[in-house]
Write a protein that holds these residues in place. Structure first.
Motif, short mmCIF file in Angstrom:
data_model
loop_
_atom_site.label_atom_id
_atom_site.label_comp_id
_atom_site.label_asym_id
_atom_site.label_seq_id
_atom_site.Cartn_x
_atom_site.Cartn_y
_atom_site.Cartn_z
N PHE A 101 101.85 117.76 -1.16
CA PHE A 101 101.30 116.88 -0.14
C PHE A 101 102.43 116.21 0.61
N PHE A 102 102.09 115.66 1.78
CA PHE A 102 103.04 114.95 2.62
C PHE A 102 102.40 113.64 3.04
N VAL A 103 103.21 112.72 3.53
CA VAL A 103 102.72 111.40 3.93
C VAL A 103 103.04 111.14 5.40
N PRO A 104 102.23 110.30 6.06
CA PRO A 104 102.52 109.98 7.46
C PRO A 104 103.69 108.99 7.56
N THR A 105 104.36 109.00 8.69
CA THR A 105 105.48 108.07 8.89
C THR A 105 104.99 106.62 8.96
N ALA A 106 103.69 106.43 9.18
CA ALA A 106 103.11 105.08 9.22
C ALA A 106 103.18 104.39 7.86
N LEU A 107 103.55 105.14 6.81
CA LEU A 107 103.66 104.57 5.47
C LEU A 107 104.86 103.62 5.35
N LYS A 108 105.82 103.77 6.27
CA LYS A 108 107.02 102.93 6.25
C LYS A 108 106.63 101.46 6.39
N GLY A 109 107.16 100.62 5.47
CA GLY A 109 106.87 99.19 5.49
C GLY A 109 105.63 98.80 4.69
N LYS A 110 104.91 99.78 4.16
CA LYS A 110 103.68 99.50 3.40
C LYS A 110 103.99 99.41 1.91
N ASN A 111 103.15 98.66 1.20
CA ASN A 111 103.23 98.60 -0.26
C ASN A 111 102.40 99.74 -0.82
N VAL A 112 102.96 100.43 -1.80
CA VAL A 112 102.29 101.58 -2.39
C VAL A 112 102.40 101.53 -3.91
N VAL A 113 101.53 102.28 -4.56
CA VAL A 113 101.67 102.56 -5.98
C VAL A 113 101.93 104.05 -6.09
N LEU A 114 103.03 104.38 -6.75
CA LEU A 114 103.43 105.77 -6.98
C LEU A 114 103.04 106.13 -8.40
N GLU A 115 102.46 107.29 -8.58
CA GLU A 115 102.16 107.77 -9.93
C GLU A 115 102.91 109.07 -10.13
N GLY A 116 103.63 109.18 -11.26
CA GLY A 116 104.39 110.39 -11.52
C GLY A 116 105.43 110.17 -12.59
N SER A 117 106.59 110.78 -12.42
CA SER A 117 107.67 110.63 -13.39
C SER A 117 108.94 110.17 -12.68
#
Length: 169
Positions: free
Chosen positions: A107-123
């Motif tokens: 998957f890929f993410v939009p550039t609008a994600l910059k500056g946003k708070n996120v939760v990452l799940e993985g390793s």
């Protein structure tokens, strides 16, 4: 003679059709505004969001072990790959950032994600990144030639392989 002429024309038409190619589209990050609740890759559950650790806690945990599987981390996105949306950077405590790639480029993410708070799940793991790889990511980030040429040494850093990313408040 007419038969040979028509056969030649037919052959040329068939060859042209056979070897024609579809126009290649330039890869670009997906469209989207990255609104709260949006997710990319696997959905990150609300339970996982509530149990997510801070970037500082992740850094502390990675001092004790080299790799942590199945971890959820909450942080602010500082950069997104402008070419395809195939990686992001997340701010660390000291103002630097750590690198996040998408698992299997699924998957890929939009550039609008910059500056946003996120939760990452993985390793997550502490890893040494080669000069060539650092230069490759700098080119993707559209850094200047001077900045790219200034990369002369490998860098030890946190690398995160995300199976899912969710935009949070």
């Amino acid at each position: 003679m007419k038969k040979g002429f028509y056969t030649t024309i037919l052959f040329i038409c068939f060859s042209t059709f056979s070897f024609s190619q579809e126009p290649v589209e330039k890869a670009a990050p997906p469209a989207g505004n990255a609104l709260i609740g949006d997710y990319y890759g696997e959905n990150v559950s609300n339970t996982t969001v509530s149990k997510a650790i801070s970037v500082e806690a992740l850094e502390k945990d990675l001092k004790a072990v080299n790799k942590i599987e199945k971890v959820a981390v909450k942080g602010e996105v500082t950069d997104v790959c402008p070419k395809r949306g195939c990686w992001v950077s997340v701010k660390t405590e000291d103002g630097a950032s750590f690198f996040v790639k998408m698992k299997d480029y699924a998957f890929f993410v939009p550039t609008a994600l910059k500056g946003k708070n996120v939760v990452l799940e993985g390793s997550a793991e502490r890893k040494v990144t080669s000069v060539d790889e650092l230069k490759h990511y700098a080119k993707d980030a559209k850094k200047s030639k001077t900045e790219i040429d200034a990369i002369k040494a490998p860098k030890e850093e946190i690398r995160f392989l995300a199976s899912g990313i969710k935009v949070v408040n």
